[in-house]
Design a protein around this motif. Structure first.
Motif, PDB file in Angstrom:
ATOM      1  N   SER A   1       0.802  -1.222   0.000  1.00 16.94           N
ATOM      2  CA  SER A   1       0.000   0.000   0.000  1.00 16.94           C
ATOM      3  C   SER A   1       0.836   1.275   0.000  1.00 16.94           C
ATOM      4  O   SER A   1       0.362   2.316  -0.424  1.00 16.94           O
ATOM      5  N   SER A   2       2.048   1.212   0.495  1.00 10.96           N
ATOM      6  CA  SER A   2       2.852   2.431   0.555  1.00 10.96           C
ATOM      7  C   SER A   2       4.225   2.196  -0.070  1.00 10.96           C
ATOM      8  O   SER A   2       4.671   1.059  -0.236  1.00 10.96           O
ATOM      9  N   LEU A   3       4.879   3.286  -0.379  1.00 15.30           N
ATOM     10  CA  LEU A   3       6.215   3.218  -0.972  1.00 15.30           C
ATOM     11  C   LEU A   3       7.220   2.606  -0.002  1.00 15.30           C
ATOM     12  O   LEU A   3       8.098   1.848  -0.405  1.00 15.30           O
ATOM     13  N   ALA A   4       7.073   2.913   1.299  1.00 20.06           N
ATOM     14  CA  ALA A   4       7.992   2.364   2.299  1.00 20.06           C
ATOM     15  C   ALA A   4       7.870   0.845   2.361  1.00 20.06           C
ATOM     16  O   ALA A   4       8.867   0.136   2.469  1.00 20.06           O
ATOM     17  N   ILE A   5       6.652   0.337   2.275  1.00 22.92           N
ATOM     18  CA  ILE A   5       6.455  -1.110   2.324  1.00 22.92           C
ATOM     19  C   ILE A   5       6.947  -1.749   1.027  1.00 22.92           C
ATOM     20  O   ILE A   5       7.509  -2.843   1.041  1.00 22.92           O
ATOM     21  N   GLN A   6       6.795  -1.067  -0.088  1.00 21.83           N
ATOM     22  CA  GLN A   6       7.339  -1.584  -1.347  1.00 21.83           C
ATOM     23  C   GLN A   6       8.846  -1.741  -1.234  1.00 21.83           C
ATOM     24  O   GLN A   6       9.410  -2.728  -1.696  1.00 21.83           O
ATOM     25  N   GLY A   7       9.507  -0.764  -0.613  1.00 20.89           N
ATOM     26  CA  GLY A   7      10.948  -0.847  -0.407  1.00 20.89           C
ATOM     27  C   GLY A   7      11.337  -1.974   0.529  1.00 20.89           C
ATOM     28  O   GLY A   7      12.377  -2.601   0.370  1.00 20.89           O
ATOM     29  N   PHE A   8      10.474  -2.250   1.503  1.00 26.87           N
ATOM     30  CA  PHE A   8      10.725  -3.328   2.458  1.00 26.87           C
ATOM     31  C   PHE A   8      10.630  -4.691   1.782  1.00 26.87           C
ATOM     32  O   PHE A   8      11.298  -5.636   2.185  1.00 26.87           O
ATOM     33  N   LEU A   9       9.826  -4.807   0.740  1.00 26.38           N
ATOM     34  CA  LEU A   9       9.610  -6.087   0.065  1.00 26.38           C
ATOM     35  C   LEU A   9      10.602  -6.327  -1.071  1.00 26.38           C
ATOM     36  O   LEU A   9      10.246  -6.827  -2.129  1.00 26.38           O
ATOM     37  N   SER A  10      11.841  -5.994  -0.839  1.00 23.96           N
ATOM     38  CA  SER A  10      12.879  -6.238  -1.837  1.00 23.96           C
ATOM     39  C   SER A  10      13.210  -7.734  -1.878  1.00 23.96           C
ATOM     40  O   SER A  10      12.822  -8.497  -0.984  1.00 23.96           O
ATOM     41  N   ASP A  11      13.914  -8.142  -2.907  1.00 25.96           N
ATOM     42  CA  ASP A  11      14.337  -9.539  -3.005  1.00 25.96           C
ATOM     43  C   ASP A  11      15.176  -9.943  -1.796  1.00 25.96           C
ATOM     44  O   ASP A  11      15.033 -11.047  -1.269  1.00 25.96           O
ATOM     45  N   ALA A  12      16.036  -9.034  -1.331  1.00 25.79           N
ATOM     46  CA  ALA A  12      16.896  -9.340  -0.182  1.00 25.79           C
ATOM     47  C   ALA A  12      16.063  -9.578   1.077  1.00 25.79           C
ATOM     48  O   ALA A  12      16.349 -10.499   1.854  1.00 25.79           O
ATOM     49  N   SER A  13      15.020  -8.786   1.279  1.00 26.61           N
ATOM     50  CA  SER A  13      14.152  -8.982   2.447  1.00 26.61           C
ATOM     51  C   SER A  13      13.414 -10.304   2.363  1.00 26.61           C
ATOM     52  O   SER A  13      13.317 -11.036   3.346  1.00 26.61           O
ATOM     53  N   ILE A  14      12.882 -10.600   1.198  1.00 28.15           N
ATOM     54  CA  ILE A  14      12.148 -11.859   1.031  1.00 28.15           C
ATOM     55  C   ILE A  14      13.084 -13.046   1.251  1.00 28.15           C
ATOM     56  O   ILE A  14      12.706 -14.030   1.899  1.00 28.15           O
ATOM     57  N   LEU A  15      14.319 -12.948   0.783  1.00 31.46           N
ATOM     58  CA  LEU A  15      15.295 -14.013   1.025  1.00 31.46           C
ATOM     59  C   LEU A  15      15.577 -14.192   2.513  1.00 31.46           C
ATOM     60  O   LEU A  15      15.734 -15.319   2.989  1.00 31.46           O
ATOM     61  N   ARG A  16      15.629 -13.085   3.247  1.00 27.73           N
ATOM     62  CA  ARG A  16      15.819 -13.167   4.708  1.00 27.73           C
ATOM     63  C   ARG A  16      14.706 -13.979   5.350  1.00 27.73           C
ATOM     64  O   ARG A  16      14.946 -14.835   6.211  1.00 27.73           O
ATOM     65  N   PHE A  17      13.468 -13.709   4.943  1.00 21.70           N
ATOM     66  CA  PHE A  17      12.333 -14.425   5.514  1.00 21.70           C
ATOM     67  C   PHE A  17      12.325 -15.883   5.077  1.00 21.70           C
ATOM     68  O   PHE A  17      11.964 -16.762   5.850  1.00 21.70           O
ATOM     69  N   LEU A  18      12.717 -16.157   3.841  1.00 19.13           N
ATOM     70  CA  LEU A  18      12.808 -17.546   3.382  1.00 19.13           C
ATOM     71  C   LEU A  18      13.864 -18.314   4.177  1.00 19.13           C
ATOM     72  O   LEU A  18      13.631 -19.453   4.593  1.00 19.13           O
ATOM     73  N   ARG A  19      15.008 -17.700   4.408  1.00 18.85           N
ATOM     74  CA  ARG A  19      16.060 -18.355   5.196  1.00 18.85           C
ATOM     75  C   ARG A  19      15.588 -18.607   6.621  1.00 18.85           C
ATOM     76  O   ARG A  19      15.867 -19.650   7.209  1.00 18.85           O
ATOM     77  N   ALA A  20      14.868 -17.634   7.182  1.00 20.03           N
ATOM     78  CA  ALA A  20      14.395 -17.752   8.564  1.00 20.03           C
ATOM     79  C   ALA A  20      13.413 -18.902   8.729  1.00 20.03           C
ATOM     80  O   ALA A  20      13.291 -19.465   9.819  1.00 20.03           O
ATOM     81  N   ARG A  21      12.728 -19.258   7.667  1.00 14.74           N
ATOM     82  CA  ARG A  21      11.746 -20.345   7.721  1.00 14.74           C
ATOM     83  C   ARG A  21      12.194 -21.559   6.906  1.00 14.74           C
ATOM     84  O   ARG A  21      11.380 -22.320   6.418  1.00 14.74           O
ATOM     85  N   ASN A  22      13.510 -21.719   6.795  1.00 13.72           N
ATOM     86  CA  ASN A  22      14.109 -22.887   6.150  1.00 13.72           C
ATOM     87  C   ASN A  22      13.550 -23.124   4.746  1.00 13.72           C
ATOM     88  O   ASN A  22      13.223 -24.243   4.382  1.00 13.72           O
ATOM     89  N   TRP A  23      13.401 -22.054   3.998  1.00 14.26           N
ATOM     90  CA  TRP A  23      12.987 -22.073   2.594  1.00 14.26           C
ATOM     91  C   TRP A  23      11.553 -22.567   2.387  1.00 14.26           C
ATOM     92  O   TRP A  23      11.170 -22.931   1.290  1.00 14.26           O
ATOM     93  N   ASN A  24      10.740 -22.537   3.442  1.00 14.64           N
ATOM     94  CA  ASN A  24       9.338 -22.915   3.331  1.00 14.64           C
ATOM     95  C   ASN A  24       8.548 -21.694   2.874  1.00 14.64           C
ATOM     96  O   ASN A  24       8.442 -20.705   3.607  1.00 14.64           O
TER      97      ASN A  24
END
Length: 118
Positions: free
Chosen positions: A38-61
């Protein structure tokens, strides 16, 4: 990770994806499960690097990563941490719970170090 592909002659061939291709595939799967930011700040938060962090945190699930990421986006939308100014939290510095680091992050922003145990 390997995938079996049917060839035109009826046989199957195995294609192995590189690590980057696997990660890109999983990032795209997570993005499909998220709503449009919904906002530009959240769009910036959803970068590939951020998503990879969350994937690693949940063992690629992908499902667990998406759930965790949705929760983080909801929290960021509610509390807007990018809008916090020094004046709003300066009283915490007086108690020793927080201080400004003498370095900046990769985007040139001031880094605040929180020590909640104090």
């Amino acid at each position: 990770m390997s995938f079996l592909w049917k060839s035109s002659n009826g046989g199957t061939t195995e294609k192995t994806l590189t690590l980057e291709e696997q990660q890109e595939k999983q990032i795209n799967e997570v993005r499909k499960q998220l709503e449009e930011p919904s906002s530009l700040a959240i769009q910036g938060f959803l970068s590939d690097a951020s998503i990879l962090r969350f994937l690693r945190a949940r063992n690629w699930n992908v499902q667990k990563s998406s759930k965790m990421l949705k929760s983080a986006v909801k929290w960021r939308a509610a509390y807007k941490p990018e809008m916090i100014s020094w004046e709003e939290i300066a009283h915490e510095a007086e108690t020793g719970k927080i201080y400004r680091a003498d370095y900046k992050d990769t985007l040139g922003r001031t880094v605040l170090v929180l020590r909640p145990g104090l």
